[in-house]
Design a protein around this motif. Sequence first.
Motif, PDB file in Angstrom:
ATOM      1  N   ASP A  35      -2.779  -6.204 -22.381  1.00 40.54           N
ATOM      2  CA  ASP A  35      -2.323  -5.367 -21.276  1.00 40.54           C
ATOM      3  C   ASP A  35      -3.487  -4.471 -20.850  1.00 40.54           C
ATOM      4  O   ASP A  35      -4.127  -3.841 -21.708  1.00 40.54           O
ATOM      5  N   GLN A  36      -3.772  -4.407 -19.558  1.00 39.39           N
ATOM      6  CA  GLN A  36      -4.856  -3.558 -19.060  1.00 39.39           C
ATOM      7  C   GLN A  36      -4.441  -2.922 -17.749  1.00 39.39           C
ATOM      8  O   GLN A  36      -3.954  -3.615 -16.853  1.00 39.39           O
ATOM      9  N   HIS A  37      -4.653  -1.621 -17.635  1.00 35.82           N
ATOM     10  CA  HIS A  37      -4.229  -0.899 -16.438  1.00 35.82           C
ATOM     11  C   HIS A  37      -5.321   0.032 -15.929  1.00 35.82           C
ATOM     12  O   HIS A  37      -6.197   0.464 -16.685  1.00 35.82           O
ATOM     13  N   GLN A  38      -5.199   0.350 -14.651  1.00 36.70           N
ATOM     14  CA  GLN A  38      -5.939   1.447 -14.045  1.00 36.70           C
ATOM     15  C   GLN A  38      -5.134   2.745 -14.220  1.00 36.70           C
ATOM     16  O   GLN A  38      -3.937   2.704 -14.493  1.00 36.70           O
ATOM     17  N   VAL A  39      -5.815   3.878 -14.045  1.00 33.30           N
ATOM     18  CA  VAL A  39      -5.101   5.158 -14.086  1.00 33.30           C
ATOM     19  C   VAL A  39      -4.061   5.196 -12.962  1.00 33.30           C
ATOM     20  O   VAL A  39      -2.887   5.531 -13.178  1.00 33.30           O
ATOM     21  N   ILE A  40      -4.491   4.841 -11.756  1.00 30.52           N
ATOM     22  CA  ILE A  40      -3.571   4.773 -10.625  1.00 30.52           C
ATOM     23  C   ILE A  40      -2.907   3.408 -10.667  1.00 30.52           C
ATOM     24  O   ILE A  40      -3.499   2.380 -10.333  1.00 30.52           O
ATOM     25  N   ASP A  41      -1.679   3.397 -11.106  1.00 33.22           N
ATOM     26  CA  ASP A  41      -0.916   2.171 -11.341  1.00 33.22           C
ATOM     27  C   ASP A  41       0.535   2.471 -10.988  1.00 33.22           C
ATOM     28  O   ASP A  41       1.030   3.581 -11.247  1.00 33.22           O
ATOM     29  N   ILE A  42       1.212   1.507 -10.429  1.00 34.02           N
ATOM     30  CA  ILE A  42       2.584   1.709  -9.974  1.00 34.02           C
ATOM     31  C   ILE A  42       3.517   2.180 -11.091  1.00 34.02           C
ATOM     32  O   ILE A  42       4.557   2.784 -10.828  1.00 34.02           O
ATOM     33  N   SER A  43       3.128   1.948 -12.347  1.00 38.16           N
ATOM     34  CA  SER A  43       3.970   2.344 -13.481  1.00 38.16           C
ATOM     35  C   SER A  43       3.509   3.640 -14.138  1.00 38.16           C
ATOM     36  O   SER A  43       4.072   4.038 -15.150  1.00 38.16           O
ATOM     37  N   HIS A  44       2.494   4.302 -13.574  1.00 41.64           N
ATOM     38  CA  HIS A  44       1.978   5.539 -14.168  1.00 41.64           C
ATOM     39  C   HIS A  44       2.391   6.762 -13.346  1.00 41.64           C
ATOM     40  O   HIS A  44       2.543   6.672 -12.115  1.00 41.64           O
ATOM     41  N   PRO A  45       2.544   7.907 -13.989  1.00 42.81           N
ATOM     42  CA  PRO A  45       3.041   9.099 -13.286  1.00 42.81           C
ATOM     43  C   PRO A  45       2.204   9.501 -12.083  1.00 42.81           C
ATOM     44  O   PRO A  45       2.757   9.954 -11.067  1.00 42.81           O
ATOM     45  N   ALA A  46       0.868   9.370 -12.148  1.00 45.72           N
ATOM     46  CA  ALA A  46       0.000   9.869 -11.074  1.00 45.72           C
ATOM     47  C   ALA A  46       0.147   9.087  -9.773  1.00 45.72           C
ATOM     48  O   ALA A  46      -0.391   9.490  -8.740  1.00 45.72           O
ATOM     49  N   PHE A  47       0.874   7.984  -9.800  1.00 44.40           N
ATOM     50  CA  PHE A  47       1.113   7.186  -8.602  1.00 44.40           C
ATOM     51  C   PHE A  47       2.222   7.778  -7.736  1.00 44.40           C
ATOM     52  O   PHE A  47       2.326   7.444  -6.561  1.00 44.40           O
ATOM     53  N   TRP A  48       3.034   8.684  -8.324  1.00 48.76           N
ATOM     54  CA  TRP A  48       4.283   9.119  -7.700  1.00 48.76           C
ATOM     55  C   TRP A  48       4.367  10.643  -7.616  1.00 48.76           C
ATOM     56  O   TRP A  48       3.719  11.363  -8.374  1.00 48.76           O
ATOM     57  N   SER A  49       5.247  11.104  -6.732  1.00 47.69           N
ATOM     58  CA  SER A  49       5.522  12.534  -6.614  1.00 47.69           C
ATOM     59  C   SER A  49       6.940  12.712  -6.075  1.00 47.69           C
ATOM     60  O   SER A  49       7.486  11.815  -5.425  1.00 47.69           O
ATOM     61  N   ASN A  50       7.513  13.870  -6.332  1.00 47.53           N
ATOM     62  CA  ASN A  50       8.754  14.235  -5.636  1.00 47.53           C
ATOM     63  C   ASN A  50       8.415  15.183  -4.490  1.00 47.53           C
ATOM     64  O   ASN A  50       7.240  15.462  -4.214  1.00 47.53           O
ATOM     65  N   ASN A  51       9.426  15.706  -3.825  1.00 52.08           N
ATOM     66  CA  ASN A  51       9.174  16.560  -2.657  1.00 52.08           C
ATOM     67  C   ASN A  51       8.505  17.880  -3.014  1.00 52.08           C
ATOM     68  O   ASN A  51       7.937  18.551  -2.143  1.00 52.08           O
ATOM     69  N   GLU A  52       8.570  18.249  -4.281  1.00 49.36           N
ATOM     70  CA  GLU A  52       7.921  19.485  -4.722  1.00 49.36           C
ATOM     71  C   GLU A  52       6.504  19.236  -5.237  1.00 49.36           C
ATOM     72  O   GLU A  52       5.846  20.155  -5.716  1.00 49.36           O
ATOM     73  N   GLY A  53       6.064  17.987  -5.199  1.00 45.89           N
ATOM     74  CA  GLY A  53       4.715  17.677  -5.645  1.00 45.89           C
ATOM     75  C   GLY A  53       4.596  17.396  -7.134  1.00 45.89           C
ATOM     76  O   GLY A  53       3.482  17.268  -7.653  1.00 45.89           O
ATOM     77  N   ALA A  54       5.724  17.282  -7.831  1.00 50.79           N
ATOM     78  CA  ALA A  54       5.699  17.027  -9.273  1.00 50.79           C
ATOM     79  C   ALA A  54       5.717  15.527  -9.543  1.00 50.79           C
ATOM     80  O   ALA A  54       6.404  14.760  -8.862  1.00 50.79           O
ATOM     81  N   MET A  55       4.959  15.122 -10.559  1.00 47.20           N
ATOM     82  CA  MET A  55       4.959  13.727 -10.981  1.00 47.20           C
ATOM     83  C   MET A  55       6.203  13.434 -11.815  1.00 47.20           C
ATOM     84  O   MET A  55       6.722  14.335 -12.490  1.00 47.20           O
TER      85      MET A  55
END
Length: 268
Positions: free
Chosen positions: A55-75
């Motif tokens: 298994d190998q991933h980038q930091v920015i990955d659809i399954s990692h927190p840093a890819f997403w945010s809510n309306n308040e800017g929280a991962m």
Amino acid sequence: MINHNTLLLIVDPQNDFCNPQGALYVPGAEEDMSHLARFIDKNNDFISRIILTRDQHQVIDISHPAFWSNNEGAMPPPFTPVSLADLRSHKWIPLFFSDEVEHYLEQLELQGEMSHVIWPEHCLAGSWGAAFNDDVMNAVTTWARKGRFYSIVSKGQNPLTEHFGAIRANVVIAEDPGTEVNEMLVEELKQADTIIIAGEARSHCVANTLKQIMEQPSVKGEILLLTDCMSDVAGMGKVADPIYEEAVGRGIRFTDSASLYLERLYER
């Protein structure tokens, strides 16, 4: 002695899953890897091929927190499920590739794949966490010193799709052949009389590897799972129940590493 092609498929025996300090540690995985290493040593002369998935991933990955945010800017915290409805209601907002993400979540539902989950950053390419477990690698290299070669199948490099199973990504990306069915791996599996599966995690990457093998009608060898060489992501074991129920119905064998002596396969 009758020639018997026995293939050992080891799914993601990596530090981030198998070490208590790993980012996505699977409880019990270090013992699983010790059992697996002993199994390889015990059956050294009777394992024809070894394939390890990585298994190998980038930091920015659809399954990692840093890819997403809510309306308040929280991962989203790790282990948060994200559905197509969550996306469309803006509960969770992708920070990158919005159109591709919507297509991905649509296809997951249409294909009946496991739901999308946010994981801790794990198995980052080139990191300690992405490296293989020492016990297993010591056993594999000892096996290889008799003039044999092991193979490594990499998966997960495309940041816009999960790639749980060894054969294909959860959702194939049309522009990326690396997400499509791995025909070379399927050919290896086709040639095996017996396929033995072990690794992490039972609930996800092992289960999906098994599912994808069952999707291949050309793979006709006997399949065995080493139940003491795999464990579930904590609290998520039941997500794979339908896959294992299908496997039982197909006559796939579930056994433990201490009870399986490959020499007996050669004697049939």
